[in-house]
Each structure stands twice: as C-alpha cells, then as structure tokens.
Design an enzyme around this catalytic site. Structure first.
Site, short mmCIF file in Angstrom:
data_model
loop_
_atom_site.label_atom_id
_atom_site.label_comp_id
_atom_site.label_asym_id
_atom_site.label_seq_id
_atom_site.Cartn_x
_atom_site.Cartn_y
_atom_site.Cartn_z
NE ARG A 257 -100.11 -18.40 1.20
CZ ARG A 257 -99.65 -17.77 2.27
NH1 ARG A 257 -100.11 -18.04 3.46
NH2 ARG A 257 -98.69 -16.87 2.16
CG HIS A 261 -103.54 -15.07 3.66
ND1 HIS A 261 -104.10 -16.25 4.09
CD2 HIS A 261 -104.37 -14.08 4.07
CE1 HIS A 261 -105.22 -15.97 4.74
NE2 HIS A 261 -105.41 -14.68 4.73
CE1 TYR A 270 -95.85 -15.24 4.06
CE2 TYR A 270 -96.49 -12.94 4.08
CZ TYR A 270 -96.77 -14.24 3.76
OH TYR A 270 -97.95 -14.56 3.15
#
Lengths: 374, 324
Positions: A257, A261, A270
């Site tokens: 990705r 998100h 993160y």
C-alpha cells in the site's frame, strides 16, 4: 510404529514481469496480449489519477474518508481473467477490478461521499458493494459460488481481502466452507504488508498467507502482486479449475500500500521511509511502462495523451458524483424491506407533518397540544 | 387435515416448500442424516438429497454468511442454528449483513432467507440452550422476527417466511415442539407475517404474549374467577408486530398484562407497553403489568421453571392489574 510423513506441501511463488519491466517470455506465453497490457496500463493509470483526485477531494472537504488504492492496481488484472457471469466480492482496495467488471466509476466516489447510491450495482453486473467490515464478505462469496454450482452456472466468485482479514474467524469459516463444499470461489489475499499500523509480522506466525489455504484442502500459491502477468495467469488458471472442478483456489498477492490506510491515517507514524522507498521501485505502473516501451508499444507522446485523457475522464467522473443531488431523508426508509412495515411507513409519511415523524396519532398529544407551526 | 405436533407441522411446511421450489435448500449442523437434533428436518435429506439438505461444517457464522451468499445469488436458503444460544457467532452476519444488504445496495442486493432457530426454556436443556433473544433481533432494522405458538400457525408462518423477499428469523419454541397436537391442513396455506391472533376473546383485560408462554397464560386464565373476562393475544410475529390488534383490544379492556420469557429490561414487552401508552393512554384504567423472566442469566434447568413466567406468576399479574 514408524514415524511417517502424513502431509507435505510447498508454496510456489509466481513472478513473470519483474520490477525492471523484464518479462519471463516462457511463463508469459498465452497470457496477456500486447493490446491487453496497453489496456491495463491505461486503465490503471486512470485509476491512479482517480486515487490522487479522491485524496484531494477529501483534503478539501468535498469527500469523507477515502482509502487510497495506490500501488495495488495490478490486482485489477483479475477482472481481465473474469467472465461477465462471474461475481466480484470486494474489500475496498480493488477499484481497478470493479471498474473493469462494470461498476460505474462515480459509484466509489459516491460511496465515500456518504451516499448509499454508490453501492447500487447495475442489474447486469454480478458484484457486491465494497465491504467495510474486515473479513466478513468472503463467506458471501462462498455462498454465491455455492449457489452458482447448485444452479449449474459456469461462473466463479472472486473475493478480495487483505492480510489482516486472515486473522478474522469468518476468513477461516469461509475457507472451510469453500473447501468442504467444493465450490468455485477464488480467494485473493492482497498481502500489502500492513493492516492499518499492524505489520504483517505481527499478524501471523505463518511463513506465508498462502499456506493457510492448505489446512482447508484448497490449492494455493503466491504471486508477485505488482506483476499483472502473474496476477492474470494465477487468476485465469484458478478460474479454469474452479469452473471445471468446482474447486476453490487461493492466491496470495505480494504487494504494498503506497498510501496511507485511509485519508484518516498517517502511515509515517508506523512505517519506515526506506521500506516505502523500496516498494516505490516495485510500483506496477512503472514496470508496465518500462515493458511497453521496451516493446515499442509506448512512448512519451502516448503517455502525455494518456495523462490528459485521464485528467479529463476523472474530472467528468467527479462532476457526475458531485452533480447528483443530495437524497431527501424520506429515502432512508424505502429500502429497509421490500414491503415496508406499518410503523416504518408511518415514520416516513409523517416526516413532513408537524409531528416530524414522531407519529401524530398519539391521542394525548392531539388532544392537548396544538401543532407547533399553527 | 392431520393431527400434528409443532415439529411435524414445520417438517410438513419444509417438505412442501422444497417440493414446490427447487431454490429452497436447508443447511445447518446435523440437519441432514440425523434429521436435526429435534428431528425437525427428519427424512428431508433422504427425500431431497444431500445437495438440498446439507450437513454443514460446525460454524454458525459460516452457516449464516454462506446462506446470505446463497440468497444473494438466487437461492432460498433455510439455515438452521441449532439453539438460540449459538446465534452469537452468527450475530454479525445476520445483523450487519443480512439485515442491511437491501438498504445499503438500494435494493440491488437482497437476502431472501429464513433462519430457523429453536428458542426458549422449559425442556431441561444445558446452559445456553434456553434463552429468548427475540427482542435483540427485532431491534435491528431489516430483519423480520417470527415466533409461532401452535402447529397450525407454524406451518402457515413458515411458508410465508420462506416466500418472503427479506430475511426472516423464525424462532421455534422448543417447549412446544411436542407439547400438543393440532389439526393442520395438508394443503399449503400462508399466515401473513405481522399478524397477531386473538386466542381467547375477553372484555376486562388484555394479555399479550408469544411463544411457549401462550400455554402458561391459558393455564393461568383457567384459574381466574368466572367474572373476569380476559382476552389473550398471541403476537405470533415480533417484528413487524401487530400493534393495531393490541390497541384495539386495550381500547376495549383498558388493562394490559404482557408476558414473555426474556428478561424484563429491554424485553419486547417494553416496546409494547410504550406503544400502548402512545396510542391509547386515555383508555388505560391500570398501569401495564409485565410478567417476564428476570434480569439475570437464564438459570440451569433445576431453577428454570422458577425463572420462566409460569401460570402462578401470570395469575398474580393479571389479578393485580384487574384489581387496580
């Protein structure tokens, strides 16, 4: 008693078009035609632009939360392996596949603009609306595939989900039902490495996601998920087998990705910048372009034309989505049941009276209170 | 016309609907070879084959979720959840998917399925085999909830449920499965979902109930003085329920007692009591009474009859309401 090997297995990983655009001619034989590669390149490029525009729409307050698909477009090659009668049962990061299978492009924008009309599936398209909860829709795919088998239809159900979904109980129930009942469903696990902020390494101790299928008696493989040839070939072969033998198949696509998100997320919190950079080099669009250029099927002028066309197309799509008038509140009642219960009808029908949908026949109120607007 | 138990009436309805429509299939745990743990589906697999009466893997969410898929793609599945206590794992599929697909897809994806679930206490069953969760499912838009209390009603309501274009949760009171027999026509007939029934007419007080307590209410009514005329309503459908029938009765009697097995707080009786005060407040001559299970976990079976609304407690509720 001797110790015997009760079961042994291996997981194969298929890669045909590498990140430098170099094709394994032998493996690529009888897969995508030049025309199809150009078609996919143009389609995915348009989807990428759509994604960028959607992001901006959210940032400028014109759309709600949106999950970018960026980097995972190659999963759309599955739709090229699908026939019209096949079903698509998606998660929410498969725009390219859904559009190819017949979903109007403004529908996805409408959905994220908070309008249920985005989930309306055209009559002649076999598809479920995108699924927001994780991992629950694969069971619907198993049921749909089961119905196709019972009805003697030569189709399959393709269902998409992420690596995180494999930790959900329903994932395992769907796999077990599909395996035990022998139904033609193709499970496509888009392993993009991250379930929001949870790394793949924390999701499972399995060496691969593909191997989870073995426990359910389902044939399985890994493919380079950013390689349209590998994705297409795996999906096509899985389909062929599913239709012929009524057997499920599992494909783990290794992808990434490239965006957050959703627009409500910030992956920098993160994810390592180096990791992101290394995956940017594996972008499916870059290698497709390199490949097409190496075969003289693409050049700078075609690219310019494509970019202009994508801009024009997406702009028209946004215009259509934003041009649809807001539904009235009456609209929320009408699809609860085919035939509305009396109380639901009352609530709807009295919305615009002085009771504002609160049931004006209350005898006490009628006798003691005058209408508010009187 | 034959004299049938509730189990036999349901079996007959299933048989006839499966014969009439080959889209109808049954799936669930032990429903095939074993004929279901209550023998409701006895003989159906032998008759219709393993493709149409399917012993599924042991997974309630799997049963519900795959039934949703079957329904979406043109079948008329009848999933069975073996006991109401095991609806929990399937709750998400039922509530968040079956109940919502029509709305969220604006009618382009629909889920015509009938979820059969044995319900309620009174049969000395182990824990999580005796609950009454009907209000939970009635609360969720998009689901219909039915609970017949007689063989005749069960057949007619089940046929309606199977033919309904939307998901129906069909609760079967275990305590009534073999409690009594009733004349049930051989021919197919339907009873509309959403229609209650006056079991006994009366003029002084209305009792509203559904499921197994219909029998306990009749027992309680037998012990009442002759000059107290009680009207007994069997709701039959919990959602959408027959509010008009209740309103009409309470307007006549002015008094109402609601009886259900489920715990009192947020039980479906609370909805009915509120509706009554909304629609016939000025006709009420006494506060509405509720005779229900307690707000506790359903006890193990040694104490289940003390928990359930048995005749003595119902009589007490009726007497107090009548005397007010």
């Amino acid at each position: 008693m001797p110790i015997e090997v009760a079961y042994e297995a291996k997981i194969e990983r298929l890669s045909i078009l590498d990140q430098n655009g170099k094709l394994d001619e032998k493996l690529a034989k009888d897969t995508l035609t030049d025309k199809q590669v150009v078609q996919l390149y143009e389609h995915f490029s348009t989807c990428r632009h759509y994604d960028e525009v959607a992001f901006k729409l959210q940032r400028s307050g014109r759309m709600g939360t949106y999950p970018q698909n960026m980097g995972q477009e190659a999963a759309g090659a599955v739709a090229l392996a699908a026939q019209k009668q096949d079903w698509m049962i998606p998660c929410y990061r498969e725009n390219a596949a859904l559009f190819l299978h017949g979903l109007p492009k403004e529908n996805i924008l409408l959905h994220w603009m908070g309008d249920e009309r985005g989930n309306e599936i055209p009559d002649d398209v076999n598809m479920l609306p995108i699924s927001i909860p994780i991992g629950t829709h694969m069971l619907h795919a198993a049921g749909i595939a089961w119905a196709m088998k019972l009805r003697g239809e030569k189709g399959v159900a393709f269902t998409f989900f992420g690596d995180g979904a494999t930790s959900e109980g329903d994932f395992h129930e769907a796999m077990n039902f599909a395996g035990a009942l022998n139904v033609p469903v193709v499970f496509i696990c888009q392993n993009n490495g991250w379930a929001i902020s949870t790394a793949r390494s924390k999701q499972t101790a399995s060496e691969t996601f593909a191997q989870k299928a073995l426990a359910y008696g389902i044939k399985t493989m890994q493919v380079d998920g950013n390689d349209i040839f590998a994705v297409y070939k795996a999906a096509r072969d899985a389909r062929k087998r599913a239709v012929k033998e009524h057997k499920p198949f599992f494909i783990e696509t290794l992808t990434y990705r490239l965006g957050d998100h959703t627009t409500a997320d910030d992956a920098r919190r993160y994810r390592d910048a180096d990791e992101l950079e290394s995956w940017k080099k594996k972008d499916p669009l870059i290698r497709m372009r390199k490949y097409l250029e190496s075969k003289d099927l693409w050049n700078q002028s075609k690219q310019k034309k494509l970019e202009a066309k994508a801009k024009e197309d997406v702009s028209a799509i946004v215009k259509r989505a934003e041009g649809i008038e807001k539904p009235t509140i009456d609209d929320i009642f009408d699809y609860t049941f085919k035939e509305l219960p009396i109380e639901t009808r009352r609530q709807r029908d009295t919305l615009h009276t002085h009771s504002l949908g609160q049931f004006p026949e209350q005898e006490t109120l009628q006798q003691t209170a005058a209408p508010a607007h009187a | 016309m034959s004299n049938l138990t509730l189990v036999q009436a349901i079996n007959l309805a299933l048989t006839q609907e499966m014969e009439a429509d080959d889209r109808v299939i049954i799936l669930g745990e032990d429903v095939g070879l074993n004929g279901g743990v209550f023998r409701v589906t006895e003989g159906l697999q032998q008759r219709f084959g393993e493709d149409r009466v399917v012993d599924s893997p042991l997974a309630e969410s799997g049963i519900m979720g795959s039934a949703i898929g079957l329904a979406i793609a043109g079948m008329r599945p009848i999933p069975e959840i073996q006991f109401e206590g095991f609806l929990g794992p399937a709750y998400d599929q039922l509530v968040n998917h079956a109940g919502r697909y029509r709305t969220r897809s604006r009618g382009s994806v629909t889920v015509p399925m009938t979820v059969r679930v044995p319900v309620g206490g009174g049969i000395h069953a182990p824990e999580l085999h005796s609950d009454s969760p009907e209000a939970i499912y009635a609360h969720h838009p998009g689901l219909k909830v039915v609970m017949p209390a007689s063989p005749f009603d069960a057949k007619g309501l089940l046929i309606s449920a199977i033919r309904d274009p939307d998901p129906v949760v069909f609760f079967e009171p275990k305590r009534l499965y073999r409690a009594f027999r009733e004349e049930v026509p051989e021919d197919e007939y339907t009873i509309p979902i959403g229609q209650g029934k006056i079991v006994e007419e009366g003029s002084d007080l209305t009792v509203v109930t559904w499921g197994a307590p219909v029998l306990q209410c009749l027992e309680a009514m037998d012990s009442l003085p002759d000059d107290l005329s009680v009207e007994l309503i069997d709701l039959r459908t919990i959602y959408p329920y027959d509010a008009d029938l209740i309103v009409e009765s309470v307007k006549k009697t002015g008094r109402c007692v609601i009886v259900h097995e489920a715990p009192k707080t947020c039980g479906f009786g609370a909805e009915i009591a509120t509706m009554i005060q909304e629609r016939c407040f000025l006709h009420l001559q006494a506060p509405i009474q509720r005779v229900t299970g307690f707000d506790t976990v359903m006890p193990y079976y040694k104490l289940e009859l003390e928990y359930l609304p048995e005749a003595a407690r119902i009589t007490q509720g009726i007497t107090a309401c009548a005397a007010y």
